[in-house]
Every structure is written in C-alpha cells, then in structure tokens.
Design a protein around this motif. Structure first.
Motif, short mmCIF file in Angstrom:
data_model
loop_
_atom_site.label_atom_id
_atom_site.label_comp_id
_atom_site.label_asym_id
_atom_site.label_seq_id
_atom_site.Cartn_x
_atom_site.Cartn_y
_atom_site.Cartn_z
N CYS A 192 33.59 40.74 41.99
CA CYS A 192 33.73 39.70 43.01
C CYS A 192 35.21 39.41 43.25
CB CYS A 192 33.02 38.43 42.55
SG CYS A 192 33.29 37.01 43.64
N CYS A 239 35.98 35.47 42.17
CA CYS A 239 36.02 34.98 40.79
C CYS A 239 36.26 36.10 39.77
CB CYS A 239 34.73 34.23 40.44
SG CYS A 239 33.26 35.28 40.41
N SER A 264 29.62 42.17 42.35
CA SER A 264 29.52 41.38 43.58
C SER A 264 28.26 41.73 44.37
CB SER A 264 30.75 41.65 44.45
OG SER A 264 30.94 43.05 44.61
N HIS A 307 24.73 37.58 42.53
CA HIS A 307 25.96 36.88 42.17
C HIS A 307 26.27 35.76 43.17
CE1 HIS A 307 29.94 36.20 40.54
NE2 HIS A 307 30.47 36.38 41.74
N TYR A 308 26.18 36.06 44.45
CA TYR A 308 26.56 35.06 45.46
C TYR A 308 25.45 34.02 45.71
CZ TYR A 308 30.49 38.09 46.03
OH TYR A 308 31.62 38.84 45.78
N GLU A 323 25.32 32.67 41.25
CA GLU A 323 26.27 32.62 40.15
C GLU A 323 27.72 32.33 40.51
OE1 GLU A 323 24.06 35.84 37.20
OE2 GLU A 323 25.37 36.57 38.81
N CYS A 324 28.22 32.82 41.62
CA CYS A 324 29.65 32.71 41.91
C CYS A 324 30.11 31.25 41.90
CB CYS A 324 29.98 33.35 43.25
SG CYS A 324 31.76 33.45 43.56
N ASP A 355 32.97 30.04 42.95
CA ASP A 355 33.88 29.64 44.03
C ASP A 355 33.17 28.62 44.93
OD1 ASP A 355 35.19 29.89 46.82
OD2 ASP A 355 36.57 30.99 45.53
N SER A 365 29.28 27.91 45.98
CA SER A 365 28.59 26.94 45.12
C SER A 365 28.18 25.67 45.87
CB SER A 365 29.48 26.58 43.92
OG SER A 365 30.69 25.98 44.36
#
Length: 374
Positions: A292, A295, A300, A304-305, A308-309, A311, A315
């Motif tokens: 990613c 982060c 990626s 993840h997006y 989990e991410c 940023d 989020s």
C-alpha cells in the motif's frame, strides 16, 4: 479450363457470398464466421452508441437488446460454419470451452459484457460472463447443428440427402467434415445413438432436451472451475470465488442506481480495478511486494482498503459503514478482515450494497488521482 454457364464463362474467385454465407475456394467456411463477426461488431458499436446517449441503462435491458439485435447477426447460418468454433483435436472433449479467439460469436458476447459492466478489456472473461449469468454462445451453435441435422435427414431434396450421406461417409473414413463435429457433440451429450435410429419419438425426445442438457453441462463445468478457484492461492479471482455462490445474474447490477458506484463495486468483485495489487501485476511485481503506498504495511488488495488501511482517506468512510453493519450484525466487529470483505462485497441487501458500492467508488477515485500524480 473455362467453365461456361448459360453461354457465359464463370469467373474464378477466392470467395463468394451466397445468401449471407461466404464460401471459399478451399471449401472452408471459416471466412463466413469472420465476416459475420465483423458485421456484428459494427452493429454492436451502433447499439452501444445509442445506449450511451441515455447515460444509463439497466443491464438486463442491454442484454435483451443484445440477444435480439446482435446475436441473430452473429449466429446467422452458424449451424453450417459453426464447426470452426470447436477444437480440431478429436481427443479434446471440452467442446464448451472454446476461447474467444477460436469462437468469433463468444468474442462478441464477451466484448459486450465488458461494456455492460464498465470494466476494461483485461478483465477475466469467466468472471465477466459469470457476473451477468451468460451461458457460452457455443451452446446455441450446438443446438442449431443438431436441429439442422434432423431437418437435413428428413429433407425432400435428394441433393440435401446426398450431401448429408457423403459427409457421414467421409467421417466414417476418418476425414474431418461437418458430420464429424455433429457426432462429437452427440457423443459429449451421450445421445449419439439417435444418429443411427429410425425411432422418431426417441429422436424428438432427445432433441427437445438438447438445450437443457447443454446448459446443465456448462453449469457443471462452471461449478468445477469455481471449486478450483477456491483452492487456488495464486488466482486473481480468489476473492470472486468466495462471493459467487451460484451461476446467474448479479442483482446488484439492477438495484444500484448510481452507475459509477455500480461499476466500482463490479471492479472490486472481479478484481479488475486500479489498486496497486492489480496495476503492479502487469509490471511483474511479486504480489507480496505490491504494498500500500499510503501505509506501506500490507498488500494493496481489496481487503486492505475495505477493512484495514489506517490512512484517514479510507478509514473515515470505513468507520461509518462498519458502524452501520455492526447495528445489523452484532458479531460483525469480531469477524476476520477476510470474512468482512466477503460479507461487504457479497451482500444482497440493496441499501447495504449501495453503501459498499459508494465506498468502492471512493477508493477507485482516490487511486485514479494517485496514479495520475505518480
């Protein structure tokens, strides 16, 4: 030698079009399939131009227009020239699995399906047709060939009867002719016995079941491929295989009104997006190294997006959706990121899937701007 007809010499030519079918000097009918493919593409482009004028159109309506306006052109006389769509090697019994390069009709269907979904040409053909619940067009070709055989076998024309007999005899002598492909179709369905019987009731019974038998065979092959994807650790459709429970049209395509959000959701589901995990695949970067850019902590991918991410770009939107889900599913917060991703992208609840689609579109827009800067 000059051949005369009615007192006029006949001109030798490489090909000749008769009743919409192109014949060549060497007897091959492949040219006819390619000519009809080109005509179908022109008609398809005209249809798409008219659809795009209205900005948005229900995919079910688009598919119906395709079936009624484009497929009749592509399939014209395919009971004759359709033999080009089958594998030449007789030991290859996978008659339904012809590639779009081999089958010009399927090439047209896949092109249209990708336009309907709004995904790029590199999208996986299997996922695209699965999302829209489209059976292989070769099924129609097979059905037509079987019906044409029955028609020819009962034709009052001695010429037609003789031509069918010659084709059958050539096949018996090991030559690859039209009857060869008909026999292979019949054998794959376990109904080749009707080629050698005079029992009309049995023949009609088998012919009437042809379409359902072919679709059942295609469905079984689809399920088998889905099972293979689920145990694969390297396939880009690993996520999609966890979302698609059964073959058929994905209803979110008709329930989500925002066309951009709908396209983004589809791209996430079939992994045909602009996230680094996909973009970097084409420049040969190993999956574990497609990190990613926000982060730098994980691969990626979609999970993840969506889950989990850390940023704030992601989020902030995610927290609102997770709060909504937690109210509906009390145990949602305790699920693993992998399971959450499947729940989010596989939801059938219209209000929920609309929110997910909007989030997916936000992620796509973020990376559209990011990829432009970099």
């Amino acid at each position: 030698h000059v051949v005369n007809f009615g007192g006029s010499p006949l001109i030798t030519t490489e090909n000749y079009c008769y009743l919409g079918t192109s014949f060549t000097r060497n007897g091959s009918l492949n040219e006819s399939g390619h000519v009809l493919h080109d005509k179908s593409i022109k008609a398809l482009n005209g249809l798409l131009q008219r659809i795009y004028k209205f900005k948005s159109c229900d995919p079910k309506v688009m598919l119906e227009l395709f079936d009624k306006m484009i497929l009749p052109i592509a399939l014209y006389n395919s009971e004759i020239w359709g033999t080009m769509c089958f594998p030449v090697n007789e030991s290859n019994t996978n008659l339904l699995g012809a590639t779009p390069q081999k089958n010009p009709i399927e090439d047209i269907q896949i092109k249209f399906c990708k336009r309907v979904l709004g995904v790029n040409d590199k999208s996986t053909n299997w996922a695209v047709t699965s999302e829209l619940g489209r059976y292989p067009t070769i099924i129609t070709v097979m059905e037509r060939m079987i019906k044409y055989w029955h028609h020819a076998a009962h034709s009052p024309s001695p010429i037609v009867n003789a031509a069918l007999k010659v084709s059958r005899n050539l096949d018996s002598s090991g030559k690859r002719v039209w009857f060869t492909y008909l026999r292979r179709i019949m054998e794959s369905l376990g109904m080749n016995h009707i080629l050698y019987t005079c029992d009309e009731l049995e023949i009609f019974s088998q012919i009437n079941k042809t379409k359902s038998m072919l679709r059942s065979k295609a469905y079984d092959e689809w399920k088998e491929h889905l099972a293979d994807l689920r145990v694969s650790e390297t396939s880009k459709l690993k996520l999609y295989s966890s979302l698609k429970e059964d073959f058929g049209y994905a209803e979110y395509l008709s329930t989500i009104s925002d066309s951009k959000a709908k396209r983004a959701l589809c791209k996430f589901r079939i992994s045909s997006h602009n996230l680094p995990v996909e973009v970097n695949r084409y420049i040969k970067i190993e999956r574990v190294n497609r990190l990613c850019p926000f982060c730098s902590s994980d691969t990626s991918d979609e999970q993840h997006y969506l889950c989990e991410c850390i940023d704030p770009l992601f989020s902030t939107h995610r927290d609102a959706i997770f709060a909504y889900f937690s109210d509906k599913i009390p145990s949602f917060a305790n699920l693993t990121p992998e399971t959450k991703t499947t729940v989010l992208l596989g939801s059938s609840d219209p209000p929920v899937i609309s929110k997910i689609a909007t989030f997916c579109n936000k992620i796509v827009e973020i990376f559209k701007e990011f990829n432009t800067r970099t």
